[in-house]
Design a protein around this motif. Sequence first.
Motif, PDB file in Angstrom:
ATOM      1  N   TYR A 175       6.097   4.016  11.307  1.00  0.00           N
ATOM      2  CA  TYR A 175       6.849   4.859  10.377  1.00  0.00           C
ATOM      3  C   TYR A 175       6.553   6.333  10.650  1.00  0.00           C
ATOM      4  N   ASP A 192       2.139   1.314  11.954  1.00  0.00           N
ATOM      5  CA  ASP A 192       3.172   0.336  12.306  1.00  0.00           C
ATOM      6  C   ASP A 192       4.447   0.988  12.824  1.00  0.00           C
ATOM      7  N   VAL A 207       6.540  12.353   1.160  1.00  0.00           N
ATOM      8  CA  VAL A 207       5.850  11.078   1.289  1.00  0.00           C
ATOM      9  C   VAL A 207       4.366  11.318   1.045  1.00  0.00           C
ATOM     10  N   LEU A 264      -0.419   4.247   3.387  1.00  0.00           N
ATOM     11  CA  LEU A 264       0.498   5.045   4.206  1.00  0.00           C
ATOM     12  C   LEU A 264       0.020   5.121   5.651  1.00  0.00           C
ATOM     13  N   ARG A 300       1.125   2.045   7.295  1.00  0.00           N
ATOM     14  CA  ARG A 300       2.579   2.117   7.527  1.00  0.00           C
ATOM     15  C   ARG A 300       2.903   2.977   8.748  1.00  0.00           C
ATOM     16  N   VAL A 301       2.217   4.099   8.874  1.00  0.00           N
ATOM     17  CA  VAL A 301       2.413   4.986  10.032  1.00  0.00           C
ATOM     18  C   VAL A 301       1.948   4.296  11.306  1.00  0.00           C
ATOM     19  N   GLU A 342       9.113   9.004   9.724  1.00  0.00           N
ATOM     20  CA  GLU A 342      10.285   9.689   9.180  1.00  0.00           C
ATOM     21  C   GLU A 342       9.868  10.946   8.419  1.00  0.00           C
TER      22      GLU A 342
END
Length: 115
Positions: free
Chosen positions: A26, A24, A12, A18, A21-22, A28
């Motif tokens: 994320y 929020d 990723v 990003l 996104r993290v 993985e």
Amino acid sequence: ARENAKAAGADVVGGEDLVDRVADGYVEFDACVATADMAPLLKRKAARVLGPKGLLPAAKNEGTLADDADGLGALVAELKKGRVKLRTEPKRGVLHAPFGRLSFGEDKLLANLRS
């Protein structure tokens, strides 16, 4: 920096998108590395998510922060080769060591745990 990380095998790759996104939720991934210029943004936006999991890149967290794009590629390559980070609790005599990765699957994780 993105191209170097992707070329080194990062699963990723991203920038501010990003980080959002993290922030929020994320997570993985097994490890998080960044360049020094992205560290303040990560700390400001995603520390709440990454910090408790021990994934927040920081100068104290050895091998997670690169000075430049070339260093980032080298960090990713080192992680992909299987670098293992051990932690100890000296007062209790406890050693923390990983026995697998998220991508291993349940059977492989159980086999590693038993061995």
